[in-house]
Design a protein around this motif. Sequence first.
Motif, PDB file in Angstrom:
ATOM      1  N   GLY A  98       4.923   9.446  -2.375  1.00 32.56           N
ATOM      2  CA  GLY A  98       3.659   9.705  -1.690  1.00 32.56           C
ATOM      3  C   GLY A  98       3.268   8.542  -0.795  1.00 32.56           C
ATOM      4  O   GLY A  98       2.808   8.734   0.339  1.00 32.56           O
ATOM      5  N   LYS A  99       3.462   7.332  -1.293  1.00 35.39           N
ATOM      6  CA  LYS A  99       3.136   6.132  -0.511  1.00 35.39           C
ATOM      7  C   LYS A  99       4.062   6.009   0.694  1.00 35.39           C
ATOM      8  O   LYS A  99       3.632   5.603   1.777  1.00 35.39           O
ATOM      9  N   ALA A 100       5.341   6.351   0.513  1.00 36.34           N
ATOM     10  CA  ALA A 100       6.305   6.273   1.617  1.00 36.34           C
ATOM     11  C   ALA A 100       5.941   7.253   2.724  1.00 36.34           C
ATOM     12  O   ALA A 100       5.961   6.912   3.920  1.00 36.34           O
ATOM     13  N   LEU A 101       5.603   8.477   2.337  1.00 29.32           N
ATOM     14  CA  LEU A 101       5.223   9.491   3.316  1.00 29.32           C
ATOM     15  C   LEU A 101       3.945   9.109   4.044  1.00 29.32           C
ATOM     16  O   LEU A 101       3.835   9.255   5.268  1.00 29.32           O
ATOM     17  N   GLN A 102       2.965   8.596   3.298  1.00 33.96           N
ATOM     18  CA  GLN A 102       1.689   8.232   3.905  1.00 33.96           C
ATOM     19  C   GLN A 102       1.837   7.026   4.820  1.00 33.96           C
ATOM     20  O   GLN A 102       1.179   6.948   5.871  1.00 33.96           O
ATOM     21  N   TYR A 103       2.712   6.085   4.451  1.00 35.37           N
ATOM     22  CA  TYR A 103       2.961   4.927   5.319  1.00 35.37           C
ATOM     23  C   TYR A 103       3.471   5.406   6.675  1.00 35.37           C
ATOM     24  O   TYR A 103       3.009   4.943   7.730  1.00 35.37           O
TER      25      TYR A 103
ATOM     26  N   ASN B 113       0.642   7.247   8.604  1.00 35.96           N
ATOM     27  CA  ASN B 113      -0.405   6.321   9.073  1.00 35.96           C
ATOM     28  C   ASN B 113      -0.005   5.586  10.353  1.00 35.96           C
ATOM     29  O   ASN B 113      -0.859   5.154  11.123  1.00 35.96           O
ATOM     30  N   HIS B 114       1.306   5.440  10.554  1.00 37.16           N
ATOM     31  CA  HIS B 114       1.786   4.634  11.683  1.00 37.16           C
ATOM     32  C   HIS B 114       2.597   5.451  12.688  1.00 37.16           C
ATOM     33  O   HIS B 114       3.376   4.878  13.457  1.00 37.16           O
TER      34      HIS B 114
END
Length: 232
Positions: free
Chosen positions: A204-209, A212-213
């Motif tokens: 989830g953090k990888a996808l959101q990173y 976000n960019h």
Amino acid sequence: METDGISIKSWNLSNWIIKTSEEWLNPVVEKLREELLKDKYLHADETPVQVLNEGNKKNTTKSYMWVYSTSVNAKHGIRIFKYASGRAGDNAKESLKGFKGYLHTDGFSGYSKVKDIHHCLCWAHVRRYFSDALSKDMKSPEATLPSIGIAYCNQLFNWERKFKNLSPEDRKIKRLEKEKTVLEAFWSWVESTNEKVLPKSNIGKALQYALNHKDKLETYLEDGNCVIITRI
């Protein structure tokens, strides 16, 4: 310290080094900074360091060494290291004052303080997030969601290797022809997958990173001299 019968205190030696740096080396560094800012393509990064007996800070508190570098194609390669007691984006803002080109960095938000630039983000950091999300005990890691993200990143890196010896103009054309389709597929996969995973999970953090960019991760498509990996 004693040489040829002359005793010199260590604090004297330290003061001489400081004085020499202030009067002779600092002007050289400032001139190098002026030349560095003339390059249209720069790279920046900040690395944590620990400093003993620094002001009112604990020895375990992080300080930072900021690094600014010209691009690999610059006429004169310049790399400047600048120490700072903190990680505030104002450090980059001050060091890059007057720069108007393409700045390559990781996703650290502090670089948003540097205005009037084209901001390129590093795809190696995107891939690292997916690599960190890989389950270490999976028998078939190639079937996992993180592996799919890594595969997309690797496709971009493979195309970049093929375009390495092209002129900047031809490289831009080829990127739009070949890599744009990879990016479109990647973002479609990221958006659909992001709705199915836990936000605080590693994937989830990888996808959101990545989400976000998104804009800054595609800035490199604007100019064939830009790169997809920060070179520091």
